[in-house]
Design a protein around this motif. Structure first.
Motif, mmCIF file in Angstrom:
data_model
loop_
_atom_site.group_PDB
_atom_site.id
_atom_site.type_symbol
_atom_site.label_atom_id
_atom_site.label_comp_id
_atom_site.label_asym_id
_atom_site.label_seq_id
_atom_site.Cartn_x
_atom_site.Cartn_y
_atom_site.Cartn_z
ATOM 1 N N GLY A 127 -8.700 86.855 154.460
ATOM 2 C CA GLY A 127 -9.463 88.087 154.569
ATOM 3 C C GLY A 127 -10.958 87.875 154.504
ATOM 4 O O GLY A 127 -11.724 88.614 155.140
ATOM 5 N N TRP B 293 -7.026 92.564 163.637
ATOM 6 C CA TRP B 293 -8.082 91.800 162.977
ATOM 7 C C TRP B 293 -8.695 90.773 163.920
ATOM 8 O O TRP B 293 -7.987 90.149 164.725
ATOM 9 N N ASN C 280 -4.866 89.138 158.990
ATOM 10 C CA ASN C 280 -5.284 88.908 157.614
ATOM 11 C C ASN C 280 -4.088 88.356 156.849
ATOM 12 O O ASN C 280 -3.145 89.096 156.550
#
Length: 271
Positions: free
Chosen positions: A195, A250, A162
């Motif tokens: 994000g 992520w 992110n």
């Protein structure tokens, strides 16, 4: 139900930075974890000179990392490390069989053979930017996505970071700390993924010890260059801070609607 996850990376140590916590978590849950690297990383920065000796050293480090994470199998696709020129481009003096020059369809078929053999339920690749833009990482995205199509692998996750909090943290750190010569903050402004694109935020804090050990296994990548290497700096973080900084991994899954928020790689399993 036990499933099989294949983690596809460009070089030894890439798995430690981006997916080690997820690998350790899945292995601990009883899933089969397979680690595939395109190259041996023989042109990486290290105290050892480029070539077969460095490649052999880095592969041995990879096996130690994989064993600590609980991986059942390690596969090297046999391509040469393309290297990295100043500014992040592929160097002109790259070796024959450099991964960046590989025919995408042929390379994808090699990886698809592994996916077929393993009956993989999931494969991780990189985002289209290749994370921070290394040409071999961009090639992992191309090859991995096509291999998943050929093998019919149902879940494709793009390992990423992110970049929103990352940029904020780096800018703040830059006010108090002088980064090493090989670190370029501007490169992170278009690196990784925003994000809003991320579909999976996997909490791996319980596996921070295994992730740190994975990083430490790649000792050659803490050496070389004129200053401290980034990996060496990461390993010097106090354990509570390390757990906080590296406690989330992520991923982006492109076949899910925007705004999806999942916490486990096998969430929303097809069918």
């Amino acid at each position: 139900m036990s499933r099989t996850a294949v983690f596809f990376h460009a070089h030894p140590d890439d798995e430690a930075l981006l997916t080690a916590g997820t690998m350790a978590m899945l292995a601990a849950e009883g899933h089969r974890v397979v680690l595939v690297v395109a190259t041996a990383g023989e042109r990486g920065l290290a105290d050892l000179p480029h070539g077969d000796r460095l490649g052999e050293t880095r592969m041995n480090e990879l096996y130690r990392s994989a064993a600590g994470l609980g991986a059942s199998r390690v596969v090297h696709l046999g391509y040469a490390d393309s290297g990295l020129a100043a500014g992040g481009a592929a160097p002109d003096d790259r070796p024959p069989n450099a991964f960046i020059d590989a025919d995408v369809e042929q390379a994808a078929r090699r990886l698809a053979d592994v996916l077929d053999e393993e009956r993989a339920d999931l494969v991780t690749i990189y985002d289209p930017a290749g994370g921070y833009g290394h040409p071999d990482h961009v090639q992992v995205h191309r090859v991995g996505r096509r291999a998943a199509e050929l093998a019919g692998t149902p879940i494709v996750l793009e390992a990423t970071v992110n970049r929103d909090p990352l940029l904020r943290a780096l800018r703040l750190a830059g006010r108090f700390y002088r980064f090493p010569p090989d670190f370029d903050l501007r490169a992170f402004e278009k690196a990784y993924s925003p994000g809003s694109a991320i579909t999976h935020r996997v909490n791996v804090r319980r596996y921070a010890k295994a992730k740190r050990a994975s990083m430490a296994a790649h000792a050659s990548q803490t050496t070389g260059g004129d200053g401290d290497r980034t990996l060496a700096l990461m390993l010097r973080l106090p354990r509570p801070l390390y757990r906080l900084v590296f406690g989330t991994e992520w991923y982006v899954r492109r076949d899910l609607p925007p705004g999806t928020r999942l916490r486990h790689p096998f969430d929303a399993f097809p069918g």
